[in-house]
Design a protein around this motif. Structure first.
Motif, PDB file in Angstrom:
ATOM      1  N   VAL A   1       2.613 -10.323  -1.603  1.00 52.43           N
ATOM      2  CA  VAL A   1       3.869 -10.869  -1.082  1.00 52.43           C
ATOM      3  C   VAL A   1       4.561  -9.855  -0.184  1.00 52.43           C
ATOM      4  O   VAL A   1       5.051 -10.190   0.898  1.00 52.43           O
ATOM      5  N   ILE A   2       4.559  -8.590  -0.617  1.00 53.69           N
ATOM      6  CA  ILE A   2       5.229  -7.562   0.184  1.00 53.69           C
ATOM      7  C   ILE A   2       4.564  -7.426   1.544  1.00 53.69           C
ATOM      8  O   ILE A   2       5.218  -7.406   2.588  1.00 53.69           O
ATOM      9  N   LEU A   3       3.211  -7.377   1.533  1.00 51.52           N
ATOM     10  CA  LEU A   3       2.500  -7.212   2.803  1.00 51.52           C
ATOM     11  C   LEU A   3       2.793  -8.376   3.739  1.00 51.52           C
ATOM     12  O   LEU A   3       3.089  -8.181   4.924  1.00 51.52           O
ATOM     13  N   ILE A   4       2.739  -9.609   3.187  1.00 51.92           N
ATOM     14  CA  ILE A   4       2.966 -10.782   4.056  1.00 51.92           C
ATOM     15  C   ILE A   4       4.405 -10.791   4.563  1.00 51.92           C
ATOM     16  O   ILE A   4       4.648 -10.964   5.762  1.00 51.92           O
ATOM     17  N   THR A   5       5.351 -10.556   3.659  1.00 49.44           N
ATOM     18  CA  THR A   5       6.754 -10.598   4.091  1.00 49.44           C
ATOM     19  C   THR A   5       7.034  -9.564   5.165  1.00 49.44           C
ATOM     20  O   THR A   5       7.658  -9.865   6.186  1.00 49.44           O
ATOM     21  N   THR A   6       6.559  -8.324   4.931  1.00 49.55           N
ATOM     22  CA  THR A   6       6.871  -7.307   5.942  1.00 49.55           C
ATOM     23  C   THR A   6       6.201  -7.648   7.264  1.00 49.55           C
ATOM     24  O   THR A   6       6.799  -7.440   8.309  1.00 49.55           O
TER      25      THR A   6
END
Lengths: 402, 300
Positions: free
Chosen positions: B151-156
Motif C-alpha cells: 500500500v505504501i509503495l502504491i500510494t507514494t
C-alpha cells in the motif's frame, strides 16, 4: 487605542489558531481504554491567549515605531544601561566588586541546594561562552556542541575508571581531547556553507551520542558510568557539603578565567579575524586571513571549553550516561547565546543565568521549559536578532584638529 | 534470496516514506533557500492528527475505509495549516535577514512544536490503529512483502505522479519553478511570490502528513519525538539527491532507504541511525551538491 479593524483581524487570527490547535489541544484519546476526552476549555485558552498576545505585540510595535520616529533627529544609538556602566572603568570596577562579593558569600547565605543550582548555572555560562566563540564570533552555527561536552565528560569517567587518573590530571586532558575532536570535525567541514555546516555538526553530535549508547564495551552503553569521584584538593577528605562548596568556588574562578580569556581573545588579532570571517568570507580572505586556520582555531577553542566543562560535569554529578548529551542540550546552549546576543560576552552571561535559573525557581512552570526555549529562539530571531545585550562594535571616530 | 527480497522491499518502503518527507525539504529549499528544520515536526503532527482522528472514529464505530480516508484528509489539512502558519510566523519576517537567522528560528520552531505536542498530548508511545488490513491475495508472499509495504509503495507512487504533473503542467507549478529560478524576475512577470511560497509550504506539509499516516500505521506506534529522526533522515535523502531537485529527492530517499535496510539486515541493527548520519556527513563533505543537484557558484 486599537482600531476596530485591528481588533477584528486579531479575533480572526485567534480563531485560526483555535482551529489549528483543535485536534491536538482539544481531543485526547486513550486508545487502550477507548475513551475520548474533549477538553473544550483548552480551545478557549488558546483563543484568548493568542488574542491578547497579538494585541500586546501590536502595541509594542506601535510604541517602538513612535520611538523610532522621535529618534531620527539624534544619530546616537541608544545603549543599554549595562553598556554604559561597562564603558566607564570606575563604574565597571564597582559593579565587578559587588558581584564578586555577592558570589563569594552566596553559599553561606543560601543552602546547598541553591549552591548546586548556581554551579549548574555557572557551567552553562562557560559553555555559552565557549559556543559564543564558534557561533557568535566566528559565525559558524554549531549544532553538535554537546558532542565536545560529552567527550570531556567521558574522558574523565573512562580515564578514571581504567587508569585511576584524578580530576586535576584529566581536566587539561579532557579539554585537549575535546579540542582535538573539534579539529577533527573542523577539517572536513571547512568547505561547507553556513546552513550545511549546521546540519553536519548536528549529525556529528548525534553520531557521538549513538556510538556512546551502543558501544557497550567502550562506554558501558545506555546504563552509563557511575561512582565518578568528585574533585579532590591535595588528597583532603571532604564531606558532601564541603565538596559542593569547593566545586562552587572552583567554578567561580574558572568562569572568571574564561571571561578573561574570551574578552582578551575578542580584541586580539584572532578575534578580529573571526568577526571579519563572520561578516564576509570572501572579503576576509582577500585581506589575507587564513580562512582554514582561523576556522579551525575557533572550532577547537570552543570545543576546549566544552570539554573542560564536561569534565567538571562528570565530577559534579558523579554519574554520566549518553542521555545527558542529546541534541536538546545543544539547543539549550544555543538559546543562551542567541538570547544574550551573539558575540556579546555580557549577554551570554546574563542569558545563561536567565535561562538556567528562571526555570529552577519557577518550578510550577518547569515543564514548559523546553517550550519556552523554542519560543525564545523564534521570538529573538524575529523581534530582536541582536539579542538582549548586543555587542558594541568598536568604532573609531575621526576628530578634526582644532 | 527471500531475505534479500524482504530487505529490498523494506528498503523501498522506507525510501518512499523518506521521499514524501524529503520532497517538502527540497521544494522549500529550492524556493527560499532555507532548511526548514521544523518539517520533521510537521510530519509528526500529521501522524498525530491522523492518530487522533482515526482513534476517535474507530471508537465511534466508523467503517475502516471511511476512517482511512477521513484520517488522511484531516492529517493533510492540519499539517498544511501548520506549515502555512509556521512560514508566516517564523520565516516570512526573516526573508531578508542573514542566512543563519531563519535556520535558528526553524530550530526553535521545531523544539517548540515537539514540546507543544508533548504537553498537549503525552510523552508515551501510543499504539496506532491498524489502518491497512492484511489482504488475502498477498497471503502467499506475506512473509516477504507485507500488505502495508504494498500500500505504501502504491500510494507514494501515485502521489509522486500527481506532484510531477502539478509541477510540470499546472499554472501554480510553473509559478513555483519560476520563483525557484529567480524570485525577483518572477515578481516582475506578475507572480505573487508570497502566495507561491505559502503554496509550497502547504504542498510539502500535505505530503509529509501522508507520509506520517503511512509510516505510523506501518510501524504501529507514534510519539512526539518521531519527527526529529525522520526529519534528519529525509533531509539526508534530500541532500544526497541534490537539495532543490525534486527527482533528486526521490532518488536520494530510495538510496538511503535501501542502504539502511541492507546495512541493518546484514551488518548490525544497533547502528541504524548512525548509518544515515554518517552518510549525511560523507555526502556533505565530498559532494555537497548531491547526485542530481547543481553546484552553486558564489558571486561577489
Amino acid at each position: 487605542m486599537f482600531s476596530l479593524k485591528e481588533i477584528r483581524k486579531t479575533a480572526l487570527i485567534s480563531l485560526w489558531f483555535v482551529f489549528l490547535t483543535f485536534p491536538i489541544m482539544v481531543i485526547k484519546v486513550d486508545p487502550i481504554e477507548r475513551i475520548v476526552r474533549w477538553r473544550w476549555d483548552n480551545a478557549l485558552y488558546v483563543g484568548l491567549g493568542i488574542f491578547f498576545l497579538r494585541l500586546f505585540i501590536e502595541f509594542l510595535k506601535e510604541k517602538n515605531s513612535i520611538r523610532q520616529a522621535a529618534k531620527t533627529t539624534e544619530e546616537k544609538e541608544s545603549l543599554s544601561k549595562i553598556h554604559i556602566i561597562i564603558a566607564n572603568p570606575k563604574q565597571r570596577n564597582i559593579l565587578v566588586g559587588v558581584l564578586l562579593c555577592a558570589a563569594s558569600v552566596f553559599p553561606f547565605i543560601f543552602d546547598t541546594y541553591q549552591t548546586n543550582i548556581m554551579i549548574t548555572a555557572l557551567m552553562y555560562v562557560v559553555l555559552g561562552l565557549g559556543l559564543n566563540i564558534v557561533v557568535g564570533m566566528a559565525g559558524l552555527l554549531d549544532l553538535g556542541f554537546v558532542a565536545f561536552y560529552a567527550v570531556g565528560a567521558y574522558s574523565y569517567a573512562l580515564l578514571n575508571y581504567h587508569f585511576g587518573l584524578g580530576f586535576w590530571a584529566v581536566l587539561p586532558i579532557g579539554g585537549g581531547l575535546a579540542a582535538m575532536a573539534g579539529i577533527l570535525l573542523g577539517f572536513p567541514v571547512l568547505r561547507l556553507r553556513g546552513d550545511y555546516l549546521a546540519i553536519v555538526t548536528l549529525g556529528f553530535g548525534e553520531i557521538i551520542r549513538l556510538v556512546l549508547e551502543n558501544w557497550n564495551e567502550f562506554s558501558m552503553g545506555p546504563s552509563g558510568i557511575s561512582n565518578i569521584p568528585r574533585p579532590g584538593l591535595f588528597g583532603l577528605e571532604m564531606s558532601l557539603n564541603g565538596s559542593i562548596l569547593y566545586l562552587y568556588y572552583m567554578m567561580i574562578l574558572f568562569m572568571i578565567f574564561t571571561i578573561f580569556v574570551v574578552n582578551r581573545l575578542q580584541d586580539s588579532r584572532l578575534g578580529r579575524a573571526w568577526i571579519a570571517l563572520r561578516e564576509d568570507e570572501i572579503a576576509c580572505q582577500a585581506m589575507g586571513i587564513d580562512k582554514r586556520k582561523t576556522k579551525l582555531v575557533a572550532f577547537s577553542l570552543g570545543a576546549f571549553w566544552a570539554g573542560i566543562v564536561g569534565v567538571i560535569f562528570a565530577a559534579k554529578t558523579t554519574f554520566i550516561n549518553p542521555a545527558s548529551f542529546t541534541f536538546l542540550e545543544s539547543a539549550i546552549i544555543l538559546s543562551i547565546v542567541v538570547l544574550g546576543g551573539m558575540g556579546s560576552i555580557v549577554g551570554v552571561i546574563i542569558g545563561a543565568f536567565i535561562l538556567i535559573l528562571l526555570p529552577e525557581y519557577l518550578r510550577a512552570f518547569s515543564e514548559y521549559r523546553m517550550l519556552a526555549f523554542g519560543a525564545i529562539l523564534v521570538a529573538m530571531m524575529v523581534f530582536r536578532p541582536q539579542g538582549l545585550f548586543s555587542t558594541i562594535r568598536r568604532t573609531y571616530t575621526f576628530e578634526k584638529d582644532k | 534470496m527471500d531475505y534479500f527480497i524482504e530487505l529490498l522491499f523494506s528498503g523501498l518502503t522506507r525510501g518512499s516514506i523518506y521521499a514524501l518527507i524529503a520532497l517538502g525539504y527540497t521544494m522549500v529549499y529550492g524556493i527560499i533557500g532555507l532548511i526548514n528544520f521544523a518539517h520533521g515536526e510537521i510530519y509528526m503532527i500529521g501522524a498525530f492528527t491522523s492518530f487522533i482522528v482515526a482513534t476517535v472514529l474507530s471508537i465511534y464505530g466508523f467503517p475502516l475505509l471511511a476512517i482511512v480516508v477521513i484520517a488522511g484528509v484531516a492529517a493533510a489539512i492540519w499539517s498544511s495549516a501548520y506549515g502555512y502558519t509556521i512560514e508566516k510566523i517564523a520565516y516570512k519576517p526573516l526573508r531578508h535577514a542573514p542566512r543563519l537567522s531563519p535556520l535558528i528560528s526553524a530550530i526553535g520552531m521545531s523544539i517548540f512544536l515537539q514540546n507543544y505536542v508533548l504537553l498537549a498530548q503525552t510523552s508515551d508511545f501510543l499504539p496506532f490503529p491498524e489502518l491497512i488490513p492484511d489482504f488475502d491475495f498477498m497471503e502467499p508472499v506475506a512473509h516477504i512483502v507485507g500488505s502495508s509495504d504494498l500500500v505504501i509503495l502504491i500510494t507514494t507512487t501515485i502521489v509522486m505522479l500527481i506532484l510531477t504533473f502539478v509541477i510540470k503542467f499546472t499554472r501554480i507549478g510553473k509559478a513555483m519553478r519560476a520563483t525557484a529560478q529567480d524570485r525577483t524576475m518572477a515578481m516582475l512577470v506578475g507572480i505573487n511570490v508570497n502566495n507561491i511560497i505559502s503554496a509550497t509550504f502547504i504542498i510539502g506539509s500535505a505530503l509529509a502528513a501522508i507520509g506520517g499516516l503511512l509510516i505510523a500505521s506501518h510501524i504501529g506506534q507514534i510519539n512526539f519525538y518521531i519527527g526529529f529522526i525522520a526529519g534528519i533522515k529525509a533531509f539526508t535523502a534530500a541532500v544526497l539527491g541534490g537539495i532543490g531537485s525534486i527527482p533528486g529527492a526521490v532518488l536520494g530517499s530510495l538510496i538511503l532507504g535501501l542502504t539502511e535496510s541492507f546495512a541493518t539486515g546484514y551488518v548490525s541493527s544497533d547502528y541504524e541511525d548512525v548509518f544515515a548520519f554518517s552518510l549525511l556527513v560523507l555526502i556533505l563533505i565530498f559532494k555537497p551538491s548531491g547526485l542530481l543537484g547543481k553546484a552553486e557558484t558564489q558571486k561577489v
